[in-house]
Design an enzyme around this catalytic site. Structure first.
Site, PDB file in Angstrom:
ATOM      1  N   LYS A 111     -34.523 -85.614  16.149  1.00 19.50           N
ATOM      2  CA  LYS A 111     -33.351 -84.744  16.304  1.00 19.50           C
ATOM      3  C   LYS A 111     -32.051 -85.501  16.080  1.00 19.50           C
ATOM      4  CE  LYS A 111     -35.058 -80.724  18.512  1.00 19.50           C
ATOM      5  NZ  LYS A 111     -34.785 -79.561  19.315  1.00 19.50           N
ATOM      6  N   LYS A 194     -43.134 -79.972  10.755  1.00 20.21           N
ATOM      7  CA  LYS A 194     -43.504 -78.736  11.441  1.00 20.21           C
ATOM      8  C   LYS A 194     -42.489 -77.626  11.152  1.00 20.21           C
ATOM      9  CE  LYS A 194     -41.451 -78.496  16.018  1.00 20.21           C
ATOM     10  NZ  LYS A 194     -41.122 -77.067  16.011  1.00 20.21           N
ATOM     11  N   LYS A 197     -37.557 -73.428  14.104  1.00 20.05           N
ATOM     12  CA  LYS A 197     -36.598 -72.334  13.988  1.00 20.05           C
ATOM     13  C   LYS A 197     -35.171 -72.822  13.793  1.00 20.05           C
ATOM     14  CE  LYS A 197     -36.988 -71.532  18.908  1.00 20.05           C
ATOM     15  NZ  LYS A 197     -36.062 -72.567  19.414  1.00 20.05           N
TER      16      LYS A 197
HETATM   17  P1  ATP Z   1     -36.263 -76.063  17.599  1.00 15.33           P
HETATM   18  O1  ATP Z   1     -36.199 -76.459  16.164  1.00 15.33           O
HETATM   19  O2  ATP Z   1     -35.035 -75.391  18.094  1.00 15.33           O
HETATM   20  O3  ATP Z   1     -36.777 -77.157  18.504  1.00 15.33           O
HETATM   21  P2  ATP Z   1     -38.869 -74.890  17.669  1.00 15.33           P
HETATM   22  O4  ATP Z   1     -39.323 -73.978  16.601  1.00 15.33           O
HETATM   23  O5  ATP Z   1     -39.428 -76.274  17.698  1.00 15.33           O
HETATM   24  O6  ATP Z   1     -37.317 -74.881  17.629  1.00 15.33           O
HETATM   25  P3  ATP Z   1     -39.065 -74.693  20.562  1.00 15.33           P
HETATM   26  O7  ATP Z   1     -38.181 -73.790  21.304  1.00 15.33           O
HETATM   27  O8  ATP Z   1     -38.777 -76.158  20.559  1.00 15.33           O
HETATM   28  O9  ATP Z   1     -39.165 -74.171  19.052  1.00 15.33           O
HETATM   29  O10 ATP Z   1     -40.538 -74.445  21.059  1.00 15.33           O
HETATM   30  C1  ATP Z   1     -41.020 -73.215  21.573  1.00 15.33           C
HETATM   31  C2  ATP Z   1     -42.527 -73.255  21.649  1.00 15.33           C
HETATM   32  O11 ATP Z   1     -43.078 -73.115  20.338  1.00 15.33           O
HETATM   33  C3  ATP Z   1     -43.095 -74.575  22.184  1.00 15.33           C
HETATM   34  O12 ATP Z   1     -44.220 -74.284  22.979  1.00 15.33           O
HETATM   35  C4  ATP Z   1     -43.489 -75.320  20.934  1.00 15.33           C
HETATM   36  O13 ATP Z   1     -44.510 -76.256  21.171  1.00 15.33           O
HETATM   37  C5  ATP Z   1     -43.941 -74.189  20.027  1.00 15.33           C
HETATM   38  N1  ATP Z   1     -43.745 -74.530  18.623  1.00 15.33           N
HETATM   39  C6  ATP Z   1     -42.576 -74.819  18.011  1.00 15.33           C
HETATM   40  N2  ATP Z   1     -42.756 -75.040  16.703  1.00 15.33           N
HETATM   41  C7  ATP Z   1     -44.082 -74.901  16.467  1.00 15.33           C
HETATM   42  C8  ATP Z   1     -44.898 -75.004  15.298  1.00 15.33           C
HETATM   43  N3  ATP Z   1     -44.382 -75.291  14.122  1.00 15.33           N
HETATM   44  N4  ATP Z   1     -46.207 -74.766  15.427  1.00 15.33           N
HETATM   45  C9  ATP Z   1     -46.737 -74.460  16.620  1.00 15.33           C
HETATM   46  N5  ATP Z   1     -46.042 -74.340  17.757  1.00 15.33           N
HETATM   47  C10 ATP Z   1     -44.724 -74.558  17.697  1.00 15.33           C
HETATM   48 MG    MG Z   2     -38.746 -77.756  19.202  1.00 18.06          MG
END
Ligand code: ATP
Ligand code: MG
Length: 330
Positions: A111, A194, A197
């Protein structure tokens, strides 16, 4: 009943990754367990946020949770900032966290490379706030994607440090629960990263409230390797493997079955079918989301109700922590 806690940072919109890696599993657990799900708006502040958008997004995320099938009666769904005990416990835990432990967090490294203009202390200490989120509710199980495993480890370490200094019996030791299939959905354009969002390139993810045209386009233009065989092989065919993973979770078919179904077919066939599957899966979600977003008063009511129920528990834990560490409590 075991207690489950999980949340999402309020940034961007929920993606297929969040759905497959997290919310889809939460849904399956809602009748069997005591579940708490929160909108991590405090965590969102680790990255610059437009205040108006952050506020709007908190409603939007709440509506997305409900539209994806989380029941606000069966679960406790709330906004993190509505429960001040998160910040309060976080401070106590911060003072127990060795810098070295935080230095090891790979997500901070990722990050801080991405947000070079705002490497703030919150970005660094965010795993401690996450530990507070978990420990406040005496959660047994934390369903997370692979990317959060290290943070849960830190949380477990903190329970140990706390007990060494102040004695045992206040926190429950949480266990991560990482789903076997679809644990990690990868970026559509760069399947070695990965799906996230907060990715600034929209083509890398499918948002659960994207319109059908957009979904179709994003899936059809997903990066694939130069070969032609539809086979699950993360090393050599990261793109196709990612599409197969998504397909398998959404269709409830095994990867082996899909490989058989697509024997002799081309990447394009798979993409067309997958796009259709994703569109038809998300259509009812989007419709319900649009409906919910029209009534803010109703959303407010549901959200505050969730916060009240969460707070009863959070207060109990925090009072015991303050007592143990010698802080006067109101
Ligand atoms: P950010 O980029 O803001 O960190 P993010 O997509 O990683 O967003 P989080 O809010 O960090 O989302 O995570 C929410 C949930 O979704 C967590 O349980 C995380 O492990 C899961 N998650 C996030 N991205 C993935 C992915 N690519 N595949 C599977 N699970 C995911
Ligand atoms: Mg995340």
């Amino acid at each position: 009943k075991k207690t489950i806690l999980s949340g999402s940072t309020v940034t961007g919109d929920l993606t297929l990754g969040n759905y497959i890696g997290a919310i889809n599993n939460w849904k399956k657990m809602q009748s069997e367990y005591d579940c708490l799900y929160f909108l991590a708006n405090l965590h969102a502040l680790t990255v610059f946020q437009d205040p108006k958008i952050l506020k709007e997004r908190t409603y939007s995320f709440f509506a997305q949770y409900l539209a994806l099938g989380l029941d606000p009666q069966k679960n406790i769904i709330f906004a993190q900032s509505h429960v001040p005990e998160h910040s309060e416990l976080s401070w106590v835990l911060t003072c127990l966290t060795p810098m070295g432990n935080l230095n090891r967090m790979t997500q901070f490294k990722e990050k801080s490379e991405k947000h070079v203009k705002n490497i703030n202390a919150g970005l660094f200490t965010y795993p401690v706030l996450m530990a507070a989120d978990i420990l406040l509710y005496q959660a047994d199980i934390i369903p997370v994607g692979e990317d959060q495993k290290q943070h849960i480890e830190l949380c477990r370490d903190l329970v140990g440090y706390f007990e060494n200094r102040y004695g045992a019996g206040i926190f429950k030791m949480p266990e991560p629960h990482i789903p076997k299939s679809g644990a990690r959905v990868m970026s559509l354009q760069d399947p070695t990263k990965k799906m996230s969002k907060s990715d600034e390139n929209e083509k890398n993810f499918v948002s659960i409230i994207d319109d059908p045209k957009k979904i179709e386009k994003k899936i059809k233009s997903a990066a694939t390797d130069s070969g032609s065989e539809i086979k699950f092989d993360v090393e050599n065919k990261a793109g196709i493997s990612n599409l197969l993973t998504i397909y398998s979770v959404l269709s409830d078919k095994s990867i082996e079955q899909l490989e058989k179904d697509y024997e002799g077919k081309m990447y394009g066939h798979l993409k067309v079918d997958l796009a259709e599957l994703v569109v038809s899966t998300l259509k009812p979600v989007k419709d319900e989301y649009d409906r919910l977003m029209q009534d803010r008063t109703h959303l407010d009511k549901l959200m505050l109700d969730g916060a009240e129920r969460a707070r009863v528990r959070a207060k109990t834990t925090l009072a015991r922590v303050y007592e143990a560490v010698g802080l006067l409590h109101r």
